[in-house]
Motif scaffolding. Structure first.
Motif, PDB file in Angstrom:
ATOM      1  N   ALA A 191       0.857  -1.190   0.000  1.00 41.12           N
ATOM      2  CA  ALA A 191       0.000   0.000   0.000  1.00 41.12           C
ATOM      3  C   ALA A 191       0.887   1.231   0.000  1.00 41.12           C
ATOM      4  O   ALA A 191       2.051   1.178   0.420  1.00 41.12           O
ATOM      5  N   SER A 192       0.345   2.328  -0.467  1.00 40.84           N
ATOM      6  CA  SER A 192       1.066   3.593  -0.374  1.00 40.84           C
ATOM      7  C   SER A 192       0.960   4.120   1.052  1.00 40.84           C
ATOM      8  O   SER A 192       0.101   3.682   1.835  1.00 40.84           O
ATOM      9  N   ASP A 195      -2.437   5.834   1.565  1.00 42.43           N
ATOM     10  CA  ASP A 195      -3.538   4.870   1.646  1.00 42.43           C
ATOM     11  C   ASP A 195      -3.539   4.155   2.990  1.00 42.43           C
ATOM     12  O   ASP A 195      -4.587   4.006   3.631  1.00 42.43           O
ATOM     13  N   SER A 196      -2.377   3.707   3.435  1.00 43.41           N
ATOM     14  CA  SER A 196      -2.299   2.968   4.698  1.00 43.41           C
ATOM     15  C   SER A 196      -2.684   3.842   5.884  1.00 43.41           C
ATOM     16  O   SER A 196      -3.392   3.394   6.789  1.00 43.41           O
ATOM     17  N   LEU A 197      -2.227   5.085   5.890  1.00 44.92           N
ATOM     18  CA  LEU A 197      -2.537   5.974   7.012  1.00 44.92           C
ATOM     19  C   LEU A 197      -4.015   6.340   7.072  1.00 44.92           C
ATOM     20  O   LEU A 197      -4.536   6.679   8.136  1.00 44.92           O
ATOM     21  N   CYS A 401       4.807   4.636 -14.148  1.00 45.96           N
ATOM     22  CA  CYS A 401       4.445   5.391 -12.948  1.00 45.96           C
ATOM     23  C   CYS A 401       3.525   4.507 -12.112  1.00 45.96           C
ATOM     24  O   CYS A 401       2.453   4.137 -12.581  1.00 45.96           O
ATOM     25  N   PRO A 402       3.930   4.113 -10.908  1.00 45.60           N
ATOM     26  CA  PRO A 402       5.134   4.560 -10.209  1.00 45.60           C
ATOM     27  C   PRO A 402       6.417   3.955 -10.799  1.00 45.60           C
ATOM     28  O   PRO A 402       6.391   2.836 -11.293  1.00 45.60           O
ATOM     29  N   PHE A 403       7.489   4.733 -10.727  1.00 41.07           N
ATOM     30  CA  PHE A 403       8.772   4.306 -11.269  1.00 41.07           C
ATOM     31  C   PHE A 403       9.643   3.713 -10.168  1.00 41.07           C
ATOM     32  O   PHE A 403       9.348   3.836  -8.978  1.00 41.07           O
ATOM     33  N   SER A 404      10.724   3.074 -10.594  1.00 47.74           N
ATOM     34  CA  SER A 404      11.740   2.584  -9.661  1.00 47.74           C
ATOM     35  C   SER A 404      13.095   2.927 -10.249  1.00 47.74           C
ATOM     36  O   SER A 404      13.424   2.490 -11.361  1.00 47.74           O
ATOM     37  N   GLY A 446       7.163   7.448  -7.391  1.00 45.92           N
ATOM     38  CA  GLY A 446       8.069   6.328  -7.571  1.00 45.92           C
ATOM     39  C   GLY A 446       9.081   6.269  -6.449  1.00 45.92           C
ATOM     40  O   GLY A 446       9.066   7.083  -5.520  1.00 45.92           O
ATOM     41  N   ASP A 447       9.970   5.292  -6.531  1.00 45.10           N
ATOM     42  CA  ASP A 447      10.988   5.070  -5.511  1.00 45.10           C
ATOM     43  C   ASP A 447      12.367   5.287  -6.104  1.00 45.10           C
ATOM     44  O   ASP A 447      12.653   4.815  -7.215  1.00 45.10           O
TER      45      ASP A 447
END
Length: 516
Positions: A191-192, A195-197, A401-404, A446-447
Motif C-alpha cells: 500500500a502507499s 492509503d495505509s494511514l 508510474c510509479p517508477f523505480s 516512484g521510488d
C-alpha cells in the motif's frame, strides 16, 4: 583513486616492479583499466622541478599503462622531493559505474565529538548559525545566522522544498508476560503511505517495522502500553531486524491509522539524540511547511525556516518556490560499513511530484540563468532522480508510474550515452513533462535508490542548504560530491568544528553556493 603509482628510491618489496634503483607500485586496477589516478613520485634527480611528460610516459609505460590511456591533469610538488601527479585517463578507458563503486568512504571521514551533537533545538527556531561556503573557491564566504539566510541566497533563484511530514512512527507495546517491546514503523506493506494511514479499523493495516525485544516469533500479539485494545501481530520476519506487523484497534474507534499513530506514537528522534522525545519535539522535529505524512526522519535542512524567512526570500530576493515530497526512511541513518561504496546497498525512498511543479522546474532550467536552490539532501536526490528519468525517456527505455530508479542507474546511463552526449537539464525535464502529459499523469510517484558519491556531476542543483552530517554517511558523501571532493569538504567541516558549530539534525546549517 583507482590506481596509485609510487616511484621512489626505497628498497623494493616482493611483487613490486623495479626500474633501476626505483620502484613503481600500481594499486587497485579495474577491469576497464584505470579510471583516474593520483600518482606519488619521488625523484632524487628532480628535486627542484616537476617531472616532465617524457619521464611520465616512461614511468607509465614501465607500469604497463599505454600513453594513449592517460593525460596529465596536474603536477604538484610535495615535501621531501615527492610530487603528486593527477592523471586523466581517456574516455575510452573510463567507467562511471566503476568510478562510483570504487569511492573510499574513509577518505571523507572526520572525528565528531558526541558533545558537538545538538541534543535540543535552539529557541527561537531561526537562532542557529549559518556557514556560507563557496562551491567554486572551496572556501568560507561568511559566518552568519540562519535568520539572515535571505542575504546570501542567489537573487531570483527557484527554491525546492521537501514537504514530507514526520509520522509518530515509534510505538511502545507489551508482551503478554509484561516484557517491553518497541515497534518502529518503516513502510506500509502492499500500500502507499497515504492509503495505509487513511485506513480504518475494519481494513488491513500492515507495515514493515523494526521490532526490538526478546523472544520475538511469528504469531505473537503485542498490546500497546497505554491502550491494550490497540494491538500488533507479528506476521513474519522480513530481515534480521524487521518484521511484517499487522495493527488492529476496536471497530468502535473511528480513527484512521494515521490518527492512531498521532494518539499513541512517539516522535522518532534520530538514534544520536540520547534522550526521550518530548511534546516540544512534535513541533520542532517538523518543518513549518510539512504537509504530506510519510517520513520516519525529518528532512532536517528545513527545520529552522520561519514564515518571516520565507517571506523575506520571496520579497527581497525574488525567489520562487516549488514543493515536492520525498519520504525520508530510517536508512538515512545507516552507516557506510564497506571499504568501498560498491559494497553499500542504498535504501529506497518514495518521491511524489506534481507535474505542474515539474513543469516550473523545467522552465527554470531552460532559462538563460538557471539557479535552483535545494533545501536539503532529500530535495537533491529527488531533483537529480527526475533528471535521470528524463534521460531514460530520451533513451527510449521503458518508464512507468510509479517508477523505480536503481542505485547505479545514473552512472549506467552516463556510460551508455557518454558524458558529452548527456542532455541539458531543461531538455531532460521537458521530456519527462511531455511523457507525463502523454500518459495523463498529474502526480509523478516512484521510488529512488540513487546514490550520489564524489565524482558525480550535478545536473539541476546549483546551491544547497544542509546541516552538518554524520561521519561515514551517504549524506556526507553527497555533500562532498557537491563541493567537488575531499579537500573542500574537509575545509568546510574543519571550519565548523573550529568555530563551535552544532552538528546533525537540531544543529547549525550551511549554505553552499557558487562564488559570485
Amino acid at each position: 583513486p583507482k590506481a596509485a603509482i609510487v616511484w621512489s628510491n626505497r628498497k623494493c618489496r616482493p611483487g613490486h616492479l623495479r626500474r633501476t634503483q626505483r620502484r613503481i607500485i600500481v594499486r587497485r586496477w579495474t577491469s576497464r583499466g584505470i579510471a583516474s589516478s593520483k600518482s606519488y613520485v619521488r625523484l632524487e634527480d628532480y628535486s627542484t622541478r616537476s617531472p616532465g611528460a617524457a619521464m611520465l610516459a616512461r614511468l607509465l609505460t614501465t607500469a604497463g599503462i599505454g600513453s594513449n590511456m592517460f593525460g596529465v591533469r596536474s603536477v604538484r610538488r610535495l615535501p621531501s622531493r615527492w610530487f603528486r601527479i593527477t592523471l586523466q585517463c581517456s574516455a575510452a578507458h573510463r567507467s562511471a559505474v566503476a568510478d562510483a563503486r570504487a569511492v573510499v568512504p574513509s577518505l571523507f571521514d572526520y572525528i565528531l565529538d558526541p558533545a558537538r551533537i545538538a541534543q535540543v533545538p535552539l529557541e527561537p527556531r531561526d537562532a542557529s548559525k549559518l556557514l556560507v561556503f563557496g562551491r567554486t573557491s572551496g572556501s568560507v564566504i561568511q559566518h552568519s545566522k540562519f535568520r539572515q539566510l535571505a542575504n546570501f541566497v542567489p537573487h531570483g533563484s527557484m527554491m525546492v522544498f521537501n514537504q514530507s511530514r514526520v509520522i509518530a512512527a515509534r510505538l511502545h507495546f507489551l508482551k503478554s508476560s509484561g516484557g517491553k517491546v518497541e515497534v518502529f514503523c518503516l513502510n506500509p506493506v502492499n500500500a502507499s503511505v497515504a492509503d495505509s494511514l487513511s485506513r480504518g479499523p475494519d481494513q488491513s493495516v500492515e507495515w514493515e517495522c523494526f521490532v526490538s525485544g526478546k523472544g520475538m516469533r511469528p504469531g505473537i500479539v503485542l498490546s500497546h502500553s497505554l491502550d491494550s485494545q490497540f494491538s500488533a501481530l507479528l506476521c513474519e520476519r522480513l530481515s534480521a531486524l524487521s518484521w511484517k506487523v499487522q495493527f488492529s484497534w476496536p471497530s468502535s474507534n473511528v480513527m484512521c491509522f494515521g490518527d492512531v499513530l498521532s494518539e499513541f506514537g512517539e516522535t522518532p528522534l534520530p538514534p544520536y539524540i540520547s534522550r526521550n522525545a518530548t511534546l516540544n519535539d512534535k513541533l520542532r522535529y517538523q518543518t513549518l511547511y510539512a504537509t504530506e505524512d510519510g517520513s520516519v526522519a525529518a528532512p532536517t535542512a528545513g527545520l529552522h525556516f520561519t514564515q518571516a524567512i520565507l517571506s523575506e526570500l520571496q520579497n527581497s530576493r525574488k525567489t520562487s518556490r516549488v514543493n515536492l515530497t520525498l519520504h525520508v526512511g530510517a536508512g538515512t541513518f545507516a552507516p557506510l560499513r564497506s571499504n568501498h561504496t560498491g559494497g553499500h546497498s542504498m535504501h529506497f525512498e518514495r518521491i511524489l511530484v506534481e507535474v505542474d511543479g515539474l513543469r516550473r522546474i523545467a522552465a527554470c532550467c531552460e532559462s538563460t540563468k538557471p539557479s535552483v536552490v535545494a533545501v536539503g539532501t532529500t530535495s537533491v536526490r529527488a531533483l537529480e532522480t527526475l533528471y535521470w528519468l528524463g534521460c531514460r525517456i530520451l533513451c527510449g527505455l521503458e518508464t512507468t508510474c510509479p517508477f523505480s530508479f536503481q542505485q547505479w542507474e545514473a552512472y549506467e546511463l552516463i556510460d551508455s550515452m557518454s558524458p558529452e552526449k548527456l542532455p541539458a537539464p531543461g531538455v531532460a525535464l521537458r521530456a519527462l513533462v511531455e511523457w507525463c502529459d502523454r500518459e495523463q499523469i498529474q502526480h509523478l510517484t516512484g521510488d529512488t535508490q540513487l546514490l550520489i558519491v564524489p565524482g558525480y556531476h550535478f545536473r539541476i542543483v546549483g546551491s544547497l542548504i544542509t546541516n552538518f552530517h554524520q561521519p561515514r554517511s551517504t549524506l556526507l558523501l553527497l555533500v562532498a560530491a557537491f563541493l567537488g571532493g575531499q579537500e573542500p569538504i574537509q575545509t568546510l567541516y574543519n571550519e565548523a568544528l573550529e568555530r563551535g558549530y552544532r552538528f546533525l539534525s537540531y544543529g547549525d546549517r550551511s549554505l553552499l553556493v557558487p562564488d559570485e
